[in-house]
Design a protein around this motif. Structure first.
Motif, PDB file in Angstrom:
ATOM      1  N   ARG A 260      -2.923 -20.894 -22.772  1.00 60.64           N
ATOM      2  CA  ARG A 260      -2.398 -19.537 -22.855  1.00 60.64           C
ATOM      3  C   ARG A 260      -3.166 -18.575 -21.958  1.00 60.64           C
ATOM      4  NH1 ARG A 260      -2.248 -17.735 -28.812  1.00 60.64           N
ATOM      5  NH2 ARG A 260      -0.618 -19.334 -28.868  1.00 60.64           N
ATOM      6  N   GLU A 261      -4.488 -18.779 -21.855  1.00 63.43           N
ATOM      7  CA  GLU A 261      -5.335 -17.813 -21.175  1.00 63.43           C
ATOM      8  C   GLU A 261      -5.668 -18.183 -19.735  1.00 63.43           C
ATOM      9  OE1 GLU A 261      -8.751 -17.439 -23.665  1.00 63.43           O
ATOM     10  OE2 GLU A 261      -7.648 -16.443 -25.295  1.00 63.43           O
TER      11      GLU A 261
ATOM     12  N   THR B 246       4.976  -9.945 -20.249  1.00 64.44           N
ATOM     13  CA  THR B 246       3.680  -9.781 -20.926  1.00 64.44           C
ATOM     14  C   THR B 246       3.547 -10.653 -22.171  1.00 64.44           C
ATOM     15  OG1 THR B 246       4.502  -7.904 -22.230  1.00 64.44           O
ATOM     16  CG2 THR B 246       3.465  -7.408 -20.094  1.00 64.44           C
TER      17      THR B 246
ATOM     18  N   GLN C  24       0.126 -12.549 -22.903  1.00 67.47           N
ATOM     19  CA  GLN C  24      -0.947 -11.660 -23.327  1.00 67.47           C
ATOM     20  C   GLN C  24      -0.707 -11.147 -24.740  1.00 67.47           C
ATOM     21  OE1 GLN C  24       0.477 -11.056 -19.930  1.00 67.47           O
ATOM     22  NE2 GLN C  24      -0.998 -12.706 -19.643  1.00 67.47           N
ATOM     23  N   ASP C  25       0.552 -10.847 -25.065  1.00 70.50           N
ATOM     24  CA  ASP C  25       0.869 -10.380 -26.413  1.00 70.50           C
ATOM     25  C   ASP C  25       0.538 -11.454 -27.446  1.00 70.50           C
ATOM     26  OD1 ASP C  25       1.770  -8.006 -25.316  1.00 70.50           O
ATOM     27  OD2 ASP C  25       3.866  -8.656 -25.236  1.00 70.50           O
TER      28      ASP C  25
ATOM     29  N   SER D 189      -1.697 -13.832 -27.185  1.00 71.58           N
ATOM     30  CA  SER D 189      -3.137 -14.073 -27.255  1.00 71.58           C
ATOM     31  C   SER D 189      -3.897 -12.881 -27.820  1.00 71.58           C
ATOM     32  CB  SER D 189      -3.690 -14.412 -25.872  1.00 71.58           C
ATOM     33  OG  SER D 189      -3.585 -13.294 -25.003  1.00 71.58           O
TER      34      SER D 189
ATOM     35  N   ASN E 192      -4.499 -10.222 -26.127  1.00 72.30           N
ATOM     36  CA  ASN E 192      -5.151  -9.522 -25.025  1.00 72.30           C
ATOM     37  C   ASN E 192      -4.224  -8.456 -24.459  1.00 72.30           C
ATOM     38  OD1 ASN E 192      -7.393 -11.244 -25.178  1.00 72.30           O
ATOM     39  ND2 ASN E 192      -6.397 -12.756 -23.852  1.00 72.30           N
ATOM     40  N   ARG E 193      -4.765  -7.291 -24.184  1.00 71.75           N
ATOM     41  CA  ARG E 193      -3.939  -6.227 -23.611  1.00 71.75           C
ATOM     42  C   ARG E 193      -3.643  -6.535 -22.152  1.00 71.75           C
ATOM     43  NH1 ARG E 193      -5.927  -0.266 -24.476  1.00 71.75           N
ATOM     44  NH2 ARG E 193      -3.880  -0.005 -23.466  1.00 71.75           N
ATOM     45  N   PRO E 194      -2.382  -6.475 -21.737  1.00 74.37           N
ATOM     46  CA  PRO E 194      -2.072  -6.674 -20.321  1.00 74.37           C
ATOM     47  C   PRO E 194      -2.754  -5.607 -19.474  1.00 74.37           C
ATOM     48  CG  PRO E 194      -0.076  -6.757 -21.679  1.00 74.37           C
ATOM     49  CD  PRO E 194      -1.180  -6.240 -22.557  1.00 74.37           C
ATOM     50  N   ASP E 195      -3.127  -5.987 -18.257  1.00 78.99           N
ATOM     51  CA  ASP E 195      -3.694  -5.041 -17.302  1.00 78.99           C
ATOM     52  C   ASP E 195      -2.541  -4.250 -16.692  1.00 78.99           C
ATOM     53  OD1 ASP E 195      -4.577  -3.823 -14.914  1.00 78.99           O
ATOM     54  OD2 ASP E 195      -6.137  -5.323 -14.627  1.00 78.99           O
TER      55      ASP E 195
ATOM     56  N   THR F  29       0.022  -5.734 -13.843  1.00 83.44           N
ATOM     57  CA  THR F  29       1.401  -5.992 -14.258  1.00 83.44           C
ATOM     58  C   THR F  29       2.377  -5.140 -13.457  1.00 83.44           C
ATOM     59  OG1 THR F  29       0.634  -6.504 -16.499  1.00 83.44           O
ATOM     60  CG2 THR F  29       2.981  -6.051 -16.219  1.00 83.44           C
TER      61      THR F  29
ATOM     62  N   GLY G 178      -1.305 -13.007 -16.553  1.00 81.64           N
ATOM     63  CA  GLY G 178      -2.632 -13.107 -17.151  1.00 81.64           C
ATOM     64  C   GLY G 178      -3.723 -13.532 -16.190  1.00 81.64           C
TER      65      GLY G 178
END
Length: 265
Positions: free
Chosen positions: A101-102, A124, A127-128, A130, A132-135, A139, A175
């Motif tokens: 995923r990462e 996204t 990231q959702d 995991s 983690n906030r998308p950059d 993006t 990601g």
């Protein structure tokens, strides 16, 4: 718009000799006894960071099996598979899922978009999931690179096949993974849409310092890569730098001729 650039110190690829992914002594056996099939037979191969590598070979050569095992989607019978310096066989199911995923991106022939999500939400999604906030900057630049600014609130059913695959490409890179694996990414597309998607993959490597490994049967698609790796009977049969469609086709014909004549490759 200018393509996004890799962050300083990122893991996406250095353009040197670092392997973003690799397999060592990779063996994959399906079945047993009279039904045993040796899909991979001792393959050792590095996928260099910052490069676009295509995997090709005759039907049944093991190219999809190699990709699935290198990406952690399937396990080897023996041998080792690595993403960066992480040996996949040493990971439990949970840690392997998190690694995929990462640190790994995927583009499939069938797009694999969620029909109830919008384009923006599909991009996204990893990231959702995991947490983690998308950059936002990364993006936003990706959206422009794949040309989907005016489709962000559409759902997959409202898009053409080529547009859906562009969403899948953006999702794969969103990601900033170590490596993106693409399995016949143009198989369901017309030639024009296919060229656009291949251009996006190649641009991600050369402009964004990413790493792409693509399985394909199409010599024209393979010509977009920096290097082609050929498999035959589950073994590494050859490599070709700076491929052209004509050279790739000639090589495939030769491997097929050897296979039919029983000559070892």
């Amino acid at each position: 718009m200018t393509a996004p650039t890799a962050p300083a110190g990122g893991t996406g690829g250095t353009g040197g000799t670092t392997a973003a992914a690799r397999v060592a002594g990779a063996v994959k056996v399906y079945g047993s006894g009279d039904t045993e099939v040796r899909a991979l037979d001792g393959v050792t191969l590095d996928f260099t960071a910052g490069r676009f590598t295509a995997i090709m070979g005759p039907s049944g050569s093991g190219k999809s099996t190699l990709m699935h095992c290198a990406a952690g989607l399937d396990t080897l019978t023996s041998g080792e598979a690595y993403i960066g310096g992480t040996e996949l066989g040493a990971l439990g199911d949970t840690r392997l899922t998190l690694l995929r995923r990462e640190r790994v991106g995927f583009v499939f022939q069938a797009f694999n978009l969620l029909p109830t999500l919008t384009v923006a939400e599909n991009i996204t999604l990893p990231q959702d999931l995991s947490g983690n906030r998308p950059d936002p900057e990364w993006t936003d630049a990706l959206i422009d690179v794949v040309g989907l600014r005016d489709r962000l609130h559409h759902r997959p059913a409202e898009l053409s096949g080529g547009q859906q695959q562009r969403v899948a490409v953006a999702r794969a890179f969103a990601g900033r993974p170590d490596v993106v694996f693409a399995d016949e990414p143009t198989g369901n597309l017309d030639s024009r849409s296919g060229e656009e998607v291949l251009g996006l993959l190649g641009g991600a490597v050369r402009q964004m310092d990413r790493t792409v490994v693509m399985v394909t049967h199409d010599p024209v698609a393979a010509a977009h890569a920096d290097e082609v790796v050929f498999l035959a009977d589950g073994r590494l049969a050859g490599r070709m730098e700076a491929p052209t469609a004509e050279r790739v086709l000639d090589a495939l014909k030769e491997y097929d001729r050897r296979d039919r004549s029983g000559v070892a490759t």
